[in-house]
Design an enzyme around this catalytic site. Structure first.
Site, PDB file in Angstrom:
ATOM      1  CE1 TYR A  61      12.094  32.275   4.969  1.00 50.16           C
ATOM      2  CE2 TYR A  61      12.251  29.886   4.778  1.00 50.16           C
ATOM      3  CZ  TYR A  61      12.018  31.123   4.199  1.00 50.16           C
ATOM      4  OH  TYR A  61      11.711  31.208   2.884  1.00 50.16           O
ATOM      5  CE  LYS A 119      -0.243  -0.088   5.050  1.00 46.58           C
ATOM      6  NZ  LYS A 119      -1.069  -0.461   6.223  1.00 46.58           N
TER       7      LYS A 119
END
Ligand SMILES: *Cc1c(COP(=O)(O)O)cnc(C)c1O
Length: 371
Positions: free
Chosen positions: A261, A48
């Protein structure tokens, strides 16, 4: 893709120009053999989420070549894609709404999990089904209260020639496996009492495959283990994915220089910083920033400041530092000293599963070790 291939072709000798994911199908084959040696019954390769981010088709082929005999996926669309790629053999899809294209599943010989009467009612003639019992997750599967009615109705549908009850399945929550196992056995007794004869009883995923043989029954469903993730922490499996990125800029900075940042990090001393073109859009968890490391020039280097969307700065130390074009290993199997996915998961406070299934589609992908 725009970051790849063009601008820095000159760096080809040092490994290319963009972040790169290498999937080692040889590791998948080795891990499958390890799991199959532990399993008392057959092994289902759960592929999956695109084979846990490693490529469903490649992982499926490698696992089937190394001892797995079933394929398992969540949604029917994933199953049909595997069939379209030529993957034959037993296959199960276990999570679909009652309105899914079940006739296509029958046409492609995909077995279906049935967790409710509504799902049973939606099964077309010829469906091969696995009744799904909830044994303590309260997530998917029929409740204990619904189970008798579901088994009775499934037996009626079977006698009417509409469906074949191939299996009974459940899934373990992790804690309290003995209680789940008792509920599973009780559910099987009810199924037998209703006249059902499920040939394929399955409960265990990777962790129980490695640690709880009493849960194996006829089949184990292993996903994480195939790609080298051992949730039980007991077994040496090999990570099948390596993420690398080339150094695109290098700068010397003075002690105290703020980086990235929000200036969350300042150089603790004069040092050298290297910039890598890989960030949270590529799947690096931003929350790993303060602790994360990569392997560069044979040494572990800490991340300096915030992980940005597309890039990250690493502190290569006061020495000579890195050169443009050098290749940093963000994570890999760990035998070269690089961090593993499990370490990254620890830095980010998550599971390795979430990291490998969360990688973006921008890194170039390479597959090695297939046959
Ligand atoms: C994902 C999943 C598995 C595989 O679990 P792993 O721990 O990755 O081996 C097995 N069964 C079900 C129902 C699943 O959803």
């Amino acid at each position: 893709m725009a970051t790849g291939g063009v601008g820095r072709a000159g760096a080809a000798t040092s490994g290319g120009s963009a972040a790169r994911i290498t999937v080692d199908l040889g590791a998948v084959a080795d891990n499958t053999r390890t799991l199959a040696a532990r399993a008392r019954g057959a092994v289902m390769a759960v592929v999956k989420a695109d084979g846990f981010g490693h490529g469903a088709i490649g992982v499926a082929r490698a696992a089937l070549g190394a001892g797995a005999t079933w394929l398992g996926v969540t949604g029917l669309g994933e199953a049909l894609a595997l069939r379209a790629a030529g993957l034959d053999g037993p296959m199960l899809s276990w999570l679909n709404p009652p309105g899914a294209d079940f006739p296509a599943a029958v046409g492609q010989r995909v077995d279906l999990a049935v967790p409710s009467l509504a799902h049973l009612a939606a099964m077309p003639r010829g469906a091969r089904i696995h009744l799904h019992l909830d044994t303590g997750m309260a997530r998917d599967g029929a409740t204990a209260g619904e189970w008798v009615a579901l088994c009775r109705a499934a037996r009626e549908a079977e006698l009417g020639g509409r469906v074949t009850v191939v299996g009974v399945m459940s899934h373990l929550a992790g804690p309290d496996t003995p209680a789940a196992l008792r509920r599973f056995r009780a559910g099987l007794e009810i199924a037998y009492a209703m006249g059902l004869r499920p040939r394929v009883r399955h409960l265990a995923a990777t962790a129980a495959t490695l640690t709880a043989p009493e849960t194996h029954f006829d089949l184990v469903r292993t996903g994480a283990g195939l790609v080298g993730i051992d949730p039980s922490g007991t077994t040496a499996l090999r990570g099948a994915m390596t993420l690398t990125a080339p150094v695109v800029e290098v700068r010397r900075v003075a002690a105290g220089t703020p980086v990235g940042y929000d200036h969350t990090w300042r150089a603790p001393r004069d040092t050298t910083l290297a910039l890598l073109p890989v960030g949270y859009a590529d799947g690096l968890p931003r929350s790993a920033g303060p602790r994360g490391e990569v392997l560069l020039g044979g040494r572990r280097c800490r991340i300096a400041g915030r992980i940005s969307m597309d890039q990250v700065v690493v502190d290569t130390g006061p020495g000579d530092g890195a050169r443009i074009g050098d290749i940093a290993v963000v994570f890999g199997p760990g035998d070269g000293g690089e961090p593993t996915v499990t370490e990254w998961a620890g830095w980010a406070g998550t599971l390795p599963h979430e990291i490998v299934t969360g990688l973006g589609n921008r890194p170039h992908r390479h597959v090695v070790g297939g046959n």
